[in-house]
Design a protein around this motif. Structure first.
Motif, short mmCIF file in Angstrom:
data_model
loop_
_atom_site.label_atom_id
_atom_site.label_comp_id
_atom_site.label_asym_id
_atom_site.label_seq_id
_atom_site.Cartn_x
_atom_site.Cartn_y
_atom_site.Cartn_z
N ARG A 1 0.87 -1.17 0.00
CA ARG A 1 0.00 0.00 0.00
C ARG A 1 0.91 1.22 0.00
N SER A 2 0.56 2.21 -0.82
CA SER A 2 1.41 3.40 -0.90
C SER A 2 0.55 4.64 -0.95
N ARG A 3 1.17 5.74 -0.64
CA ARG A 3 0.52 7.05 -0.72
C ARG A 3 1.53 8.01 -1.33
N ASN A 4 1.10 8.77 -2.30
CA ASN A 4 1.91 9.79 -2.97
C ASN A 4 3.09 9.22 -3.76
N ILE A 5 3.09 7.93 -4.02
CA ILE A 5 4.10 7.29 -4.85
C ILE A 5 3.52 6.00 -5.44
N ASP A 6 3.96 5.66 -6.64
CA ASP A 6 3.46 4.49 -7.34
C ASP A 6 4.24 3.25 -6.90
N ALA A 7 3.62 2.40 -6.07
CA ALA A 7 4.29 1.17 -5.61
C ALA A 7 4.20 0.05 -6.63
N LEU A 8 3.32 0.18 -7.60
CA LEU A 8 3.17 -0.87 -8.61
C LEU A 8 4.48 -1.07 -9.37
N ARG A 9 5.23 -0.01 -9.59
CA ARG A 9 6.52 -0.12 -10.26
C ARG A 9 7.44 -1.07 -9.51
N LEU A 10 7.39 -1.04 -8.20
CA LEU A 10 8.20 -1.91 -7.36
C LEU A 10 7.67 -3.35 -7.41
N VAL A 11 6.37 -3.52 -7.31
CA VAL A 11 5.75 -4.84 -7.30
C VAL A 11 5.99 -5.58 -8.62
N GLU A 12 5.98 -4.84 -9.71
CA GLU A 12 6.14 -5.48 -11.02
C GLU A 12 7.54 -6.03 -11.24
N THR A 13 8.47 -5.79 -10.31
CA THR A 13 9.80 -6.40 -10.41
C THR A 13 9.77 -7.86 -9.97
N PHE A 14 8.65 -8.31 -9.42
CA PHE A 14 8.47 -9.70 -9.01
C PHE A 14 7.59 -10.41 -10.03
N PRO A 15 7.93 -11.64 -10.40
CA PRO A 15 7.08 -12.39 -11.33
C PRO A 15 5.66 -12.50 -10.77
N GLY A 16 4.69 -12.17 -11.58
CA GLY A 16 3.29 -12.27 -11.16
C GLY A 16 2.81 -11.12 -10.31
N GLY A 17 3.67 -10.15 -10.02
CA GLY A 17 3.25 -9.00 -9.22
C GLY A 17 2.33 -8.10 -10.02
N GLY A 18 1.34 -7.52 -9.36
CA GLY A 18 0.44 -6.63 -10.08
C GLY A 18 -0.56 -5.97 -9.16
N GLY A 19 -1.45 -5.21 -9.76
CA GLY A 19 -2.48 -4.52 -9.01
C GLY A 19 -2.63 -3.09 -9.49
N HIS A 20 -2.77 -2.19 -8.56
CA HIS A 20 -2.97 -0.77 -8.84
C HIS A 20 -1.78 0.01 -8.29
N PRO A 21 -1.58 1.26 -8.72
CA PRO A 21 -0.42 2.02 -8.27
C PRO A 21 -0.29 2.15 -6.74
#
Length: 191
Positions: A110-130
């Motif tokens: 969970r993030s606020r004022n920054i896009d955490a999805l960029r970080l999650v997408e570095t893991f295979p199968g990672g995804g969701g919303h920013p």
């Protein structure tokens, strides 16, 4: 019941709830919801006290970062409670959910004022919303606190490591990825 009352429409349902027509054991649904929310917030605030917390300086500015074991099903509230401690700042909270039965570790970001999805997408199968995303950690990324399931489907308790060792290793991995995604801090010329 909802069909009978004609409450399949959200606006009608909301008005029904606002009028407090729905009572459960002497309490309105709103009172029950407020009580559940207060309990969840208190549990997550307690979990945050045991979580790893740090300010990570990046090229995009400081990120208030925390990672820890969250109460079951409370990843959103864990992140919300973390961001409330740092109003107006960039926050990333990672809620760790360990399933010893299935030998899996799930991370809820969970993030606020920054896009955490960029970080999650570095893991295979990672995804969701920013600002609300997740992934599952496998032994390809970091040593799990347990060995994968044995043939009989149970975790081998003789090879378990402590959750603290796992979180320490995972924290180092996350810091490396945060620097890679959001950039190393810009060092000012000290001359």
């Amino acid at each position: 019941y909802f069909d009978y009352k004609g409450l399949r429409d959200f606006d009608k349902f909301y008005q029904f709830v606002k009028r407090e027509e729905f009572v459960f054991h002497g309490s309105s649904i709103i009172d029950i919801g407020e009580t559940i929310l207060a309990i969840n917030k208190r549990n997550c605030e307690g979990a945050l006290k045991d979580a790893y917390q740090s300010t990570i300086e990046t090229k995009e500015g400081p990120i208030e970062f925390c990672i820890g074991l969250a109460p079951s099903g409370q990843g959103s509230q864990f992140g919300q409670s973390w961001s409330e401690l740092h109003p107006g700042k960039k926050t990333i909270a990672i809620a760790i959910f360990m399933n010893f039965d299935k030998a899996t570790v799930t991370l809820g970001f969970r993030s606020r004022n920054i896009d955490a999805l960029r970080l999650v997408e570095t893991f295979p199968g990672g995804g969701g919303h920013p600002n609300a995303c997740g992934c599952r950690i496998t032994n390809h990324h970091i040593v799990l606190p347990f060995e994968p399931n044995s043939e009989d489907g149970y975790v081998n308790t003789h090879t378990m490591r402590t959750p603290a060792d796992f979180i320490t290793g995972l924290t180092q991995l996350m810091k490396q990825r945060i620097y890679r995604i959001y950039g190393l801090p810009v060092l000012e010329n000290l001359a």
